[in-house]
Design a protein around this motif. Structure first.
Motif, PDB file in Angstrom:
ATOM      1  N   ASP A   1      -1.599  -5.384  -6.828  1.00 49.52           N
ATOM      2  CA  ASP A   1      -1.416  -4.542  -8.009  1.00 49.52           C
ATOM      3  C   ASP A   1      -0.440  -3.401  -7.746  1.00 49.52           C
ATOM      4  OD1 ASP A   1      -3.034  -3.166  -6.265  1.00 49.52           O
ATOM      5  OD2 ASP A   1      -4.564  -2.633  -7.741  1.00 49.52           O
ATOM      6  N   GLY A   2       0.268  -3.458  -6.617  1.00 48.95           N
ATOM      7  CA  GLY A   2       1.232  -2.418  -6.296  1.00 48.95           C
ATOM      8  C   GLY A   2       2.635  -2.972  -6.141  1.00 48.95           C
ATOM      9  N   PRO A   3       3.588  -2.147  -5.744  1.00 45.20           N
ATOM     10  CA  PRO A   3       4.975  -2.596  -5.572  1.00 45.20           C
ATOM     11  C   PRO A   3       5.124  -3.522  -4.370  1.00 45.20           C
ATOM     12  CG  PRO A   3       4.723  -0.320  -4.867  1.00 45.20           C
ATOM     13  CD  PRO A   3       3.435  -0.699  -5.517  1.00 45.20           C
ATOM     14  N   SER A   4       6.201  -4.302  -4.370  1.00 47.68           N
ATOM     15  CA  SER A   4       6.426  -5.263  -3.287  1.00 47.68           C
ATOM     16  C   SER A   4       6.624  -4.578  -1.937  1.00 47.68           C
ATOM     17  CB  SER A   4       7.649  -6.130  -3.602  1.00 47.68           C
ATOM     18  OG  SER A   4       8.810  -5.330  -3.770  1.00 47.68           O
ATOM     19  N   ALA A   5       7.050  -3.331  -1.947  1.00 47.47           N
ATOM     20  CA  ALA A   5       7.291  -2.609  -0.696  1.00 47.47           C
ATOM     21  C   ALA A   5       6.009  -2.314   0.075  1.00 47.47           C
ATOM     22  CB  ALA A   5       8.021  -1.298  -0.984  1.00 47.47           C
ATOM     23  N   MET A   6       4.845  -2.631  -0.497  1.00 43.75           N
ATOM     24  CA  MET A   6       3.582  -2.368   0.197  1.00 43.75           C
ATOM     25  C   MET A   6       3.452  -3.160   1.490  1.00 43.75           C
ATOM     26  SD  MET A   6       2.233  -0.007  -1.507  1.00 43.75           S
ATOM     27  CE  MET A   6       0.762   0.088  -0.506  1.00 43.75           C
ATOM     28  N   LYS A   7       4.282  -4.194   1.659  1.00 46.11           N
ATOM     29  CA  LYS A   7       4.247  -4.943   2.920  1.00 46.11           C
ATOM     30  C   LYS A   7       4.594  -4.031   4.093  1.00 46.11           C
ATOM     31  CE  LYS A   7       9.036  -6.554   2.374  1.00 46.11           C
ATOM     32  NZ  LYS A   7       9.926  -7.740   2.224  1.00 46.11           N
ATOM     33  N   TRP A   8       5.457  -3.032   3.846  1.00 40.35           N
ATOM     34  CA  TRP A   8       5.800  -2.086   4.903  1.00 40.35           C
ATOM     35  C   TRP A   8       4.616  -1.171   5.207  1.00 40.35           C
ATOM     36  CZ3 TRP A   8       9.884  -3.479   7.413  1.00 40.35           C
ATOM     37  CH2 TRP A   8      10.912  -4.155   6.742  1.00 40.35           C
TER      38      TRP A   8
ATOM     39  N   SER B   1      -6.881  -1.394  -3.373  1.00 48.04           N
ATOM     40  CA  SER B   1      -5.901  -1.345  -4.448  1.00 48.04           C
ATOM     41  C   SER B   1      -4.664  -0.543  -4.043  1.00 48.04           C
ATOM     42  CB  SER B   1      -6.529  -0.712  -5.695  1.00 48.04           C
ATOM     43  OG  SER B   1      -5.559  -0.511  -6.703  1.00 48.04           O
ATOM     44  N   ALA B   2      -3.499  -0.989  -4.514  1.00 46.37           N
ATOM     45  CA  ALA B   2      -2.243  -0.262  -4.303  1.00 46.37           C
ATOM     46  C   ALA B   2      -1.738   0.334  -5.617  1.00 46.37           C
ATOM     47  CB  ALA B   2      -1.197  -1.198  -3.712  1.00 46.37           C
ATOM     48  N   ARG B   3      -2.637   0.455  -6.570  1.00 47.35           N
ATOM     49  CA  ARG B   3      -2.256   0.895  -7.912  1.00 47.35           C
ATOM     50  C   ARG B   3      -1.603   2.280  -7.910  1.00 47.35           C
ATOM     51  NH1 ARG B   3      -6.846   0.667  -9.603  1.00 47.35           N
ATOM     52  NH2 ARG B   3      -7.405   2.880  -9.583  1.00 47.35           N
ATOM     53  N   LYS B   4      -2.127   3.188  -7.072  1.00 46.51           N
ATOM     54  CA  LYS B   4      -1.592   4.549  -7.069  1.00 46.51           C
ATOM     55  C   LYS B   4      -0.133   4.587  -6.618  1.00 46.51           C
ATOM     56  CE  LYS B   4      -3.870   5.265  -2.614  1.00 46.51           C
ATOM     57  NZ  LYS B   4      -5.044   5.927  -1.981  1.00 46.51           N
ATOM     58  N   TYR B   5       0.275   3.623  -5.771  1.00 44.09           N
ATOM     59  CA  TYR B   5       1.671   3.563  -5.345  1.00 44.09           C
ATOM     60  C   TYR B   5       2.567   3.134  -6.505  1.00 44.09           C
ATOM     61  CZ  TYR B   5       0.125   3.943  -0.489  1.00 44.09           C
ATOM     62  OH  TYR B   5      -0.414   4.375   0.700  1.00 44.09           O
ATOM     63  N   ARG B   6       2.064   2.257  -7.355  1.00 47.03           N
ATOM     64  CA  ARG B   6       2.836   1.831  -8.514  1.00 47.03           C
ATOM     65  C   ARG B   6       2.908   2.952  -9.547  1.00 47.03           C
ATOM     66  NH1 ARG B   6      -0.515  -1.789 -10.845  1.00 47.03           N
ATOM     67  NH2 ARG B   6      -1.066  -0.295 -12.466  1.00 47.03           N
ATOM     68  N   GLU B   7       1.799   3.625  -9.757  1.00 47.28           N
ATOM     69  CA  GLU B   7       1.739   4.651 -10.797  1.00 47.28           C
ATOM     70  C   GLU B   7       2.498   5.919 -10.411  1.00 47.28           C
ATOM     71  OE1 GLU B   7      -2.430   5.164 -11.313  1.00 47.28           O
ATOM     72  OE2 GLU B   7      -2.665   3.378 -12.574  1.00 47.28           O
ATOM     73  N   ASN B   8       2.454   6.289  -9.124  1.00 53.01           N
ATOM     74  CA  ASN B   8       3.057   7.546  -8.682  1.00 53.01           C
ATOM     75  C   ASN B   8       4.376   7.375  -7.945  1.00 53.01           C
ATOM     76  OD1 ASN B   8       0.746   8.932  -9.655  1.00 53.01           O
ATOM     77  ND2 ASN B   8      -0.343   8.476  -7.756  1.00 53.01           N
TER      78      ASN B   8
ATOM     79  N   THR C   1       4.717   8.545  -2.863  1.00 58.66           N
ATOM     80  CA  THR C   1       3.322   8.443  -2.432  1.00 58.66           C
ATOM     81  C   THR C   1       3.232   8.210  -0.936  1.00 58.66           C
ATOM     82  OG1 THR C   1       2.710   7.523  -4.591  1.00 58.66           O
ATOM     83  CG2 THR C   1       1.139   7.230  -2.792  1.00 58.66           C
ATOM     84  N   THR C   2       4.077   7.316  -0.422  1.00 55.73           N
ATOM     85  CA  THR C   2       4.088   7.057   1.014  1.00 55.73           C
ATOM     86  C   THR C   2       4.485   8.306   1.795  1.00 55.73           C
ATOM     87  OG1 THR C   2       4.645   4.714   0.658  1.00 55.73           O
ATOM     88  CG2 THR C   2       5.104   5.639   2.839  1.00 55.73           C
ATOM     89  N   LEU C   3       5.517   8.997   1.323  1.00 57.32           N
ATOM     90  CA  LEU C   3       5.970  10.218   1.999  1.00 57.32           C
ATOM     91  C   LEU C   3       4.871  11.277   2.006  1.00 57.32           C
ATOM     92  CD1 LEU C   3       8.297  11.751   3.350  1.00 57.32           C
ATOM     93  CD2 LEU C   3       9.015  12.502   1.068  1.00 57.32           C
ATOM     94  N   LEU C   4       4.154  11.405   0.903  1.00 58.52           N
ATOM     95  CA  LEU C   4       3.065  12.383   0.821  1.00 58.52           C
ATOM     96  C   LEU C   4       1.990  12.087   1.860  1.00 58.52           C
ATOM     97  CD1 LEU C   4       1.564  14.726  -0.578  1.00 58.52           C
ATOM     98  CD2 LEU C   4       0.615  13.031  -2.169  1.00 58.52           C
ATOM     99  N   PHE C   5       1.572  10.818   1.944  1.00 57.20           N
ATOM    100  CA  PHE C   5       0.512  10.455   2.881  1.00 57.20           C
ATOM    101  C   PHE C   5       0.955  10.621   4.332  1.00 57.20           C
ATOM    102  CE2 PHE C   5      -1.556   7.443  -0.413  1.00 57.20           C
ATOM    103  CZ  PHE C   5      -2.203   8.529  -0.988  1.00 57.20           C
ATOM    104  N   VAL C   6       2.195  10.256   4.619  1.00 52.87           N
ATOM    105  CA  VAL C   6       2.693  10.390   5.987  1.00 52.87           C
ATOM    106  C   VAL C   6       2.773  11.865   6.390  1.00 52.87           C
ATOM    107  CG1 VAL C   6       4.704  10.072   7.481  1.00 52.87           C
ATOM    108  CG2 VAL C   6       3.950   8.202   6.007  1.00 52.87           C
ATOM    109  N   SER C   7       3.296  12.698   5.506  1.00 50.74           N
ATOM    110  CA  SER C   7       3.435  14.118   5.835  1.00 50.74           C
ATOM    111  C   SER C   7       2.064  14.774   6.019  1.00 50.74           C
ATOM    112  CB  SER C   7       4.221  14.838   4.733  1.00 50.74           C
ATOM    113  OG  SER C   7       3.577  14.742   3.475  1.00 50.74           O
ATOM    114  N   ARG C   8       1.109  14.402   5.190  1.00 51.12           N
ATOM    115  CA  ARG C   8      -0.240  14.955   5.337  1.00 51.12           C
ATOM    116  C   ARG C   8      -0.867  14.511   6.656  1.00 51.12           C
ATOM    117  NH1 ARG C   8      -3.310  14.345  -0.543  1.00 51.12           N
ATOM    118  NH2 ARG C   8      -2.390  16.212  -1.525  1.00 51.12           N
TER     119      ARG C   8
END
Length: 227
Positions: free
Chosen positions: A112-119, A186-193, A198-205
């Motif tokens: 349910d998220g973007p294709s880049a979630m494989k990374w 779910s990867a929905r939040k990555y699609r919505e935000n 979203t990835t940058l936010l989680f990594v920095s935190r």
């Protein structure tokens, strides 16, 4: 080996994804499912669950549920977690072999998220497998005795209570181990935000929280080495 467990599922107000998770929980006899609901009210008719109210915040909700859990093993699951067919059987085997550690699952993202979630999946495998730094969406399982000894989840944090808890486990010298099978989330939040933001936010935190915790871990390890 069949060991009764207390499954703890923290819920945000209005969250309904748990309704699809519950039927997957074919648990050993004597187990229970606890919805950690905070200040919200949930309709649970038709489900064999109990609800525990706690202060506002996911950490406080999970701690309150853990205190009221009836079993010696706690299994924390997110509401949008989905289990692989062998997840429960493998977890029971692992807990039977060693209950004095923190167990976690490999993680897959739902489609349910973007294709880049494989990374992101690759990054999770590296973070959890190599660095021994899993997050809460990987289904933490731990004995109630050890959870209480470690002080539970910190309730004073704005985010990352699961991240800091893993550091606490390691700082106190307990192992962090993988069950050997996967759960999905779910990867929905990555699609919505947005995937990048979203990835940058989680990594920095993670880095911001992790650096001082890493320093403390090294100090504790050095202290045990020379004690």
């Amino acid at each position: 080996m069949t060991i009764p467990v207390s499954v703890i599922i923290p819920l945000a107000p209005g969250e309904q994804a748990w309704r699809e998770l519950i039927p997957q929980l074919k648990l050993p006899s004597g187990s229970e499912i606890v919805l950690a609901v905070g200040e919200a009210e949930f309709e649970t008719k038709g489900f064999s669950v109990k609800t525990v109210s706690g202060s506002k915040g996911r950490a406080a909700q999970m701690n309150a549920a853990a205190r009221q859990a009836n079993n010696a093993i706690l299994w924390f699951l997110h509401a949008d977690s989905r289990l692989s067919p062998d997840a429960i059987a493998k977890l029971m085997n692992c807990v039977g072999e060693n209950a004095d550690c923190l167990w976690f699952f490999k993680l897959k993202f739902s489609d349910d998220g973007p294709s880049a979630m494989k990374w992101n999946e690759w990054a999770v495998r590296w973070r959890a497998g190599f660095l021994k730094m899993p997050f809460g969406d990987q289904g933490f399982c731990i004995s109630k005795k050890l959870f209480e000894k470690l002080g539970g989840y910190r309730e004073d944090l704005a985010y990352g209570e699961d991240h800091v808890f893993v550091w606490k486990v390691r700082q106190e010298g307990y192992p962090v181990m993988c069950v050997g099978t996967s759960i999905s989330t779910s990867a929905r939040k990555y699609r919505e935000n947005g995937w990048f933001s979203t990835t940058l936010l989680f990594v920095s935190r993670t880095v911001w929280q992790g650096v001082p915790q890493r320093v403390l871990l090294l100090k504790r390890q050095m202290g045990r080495l020379f004690s």
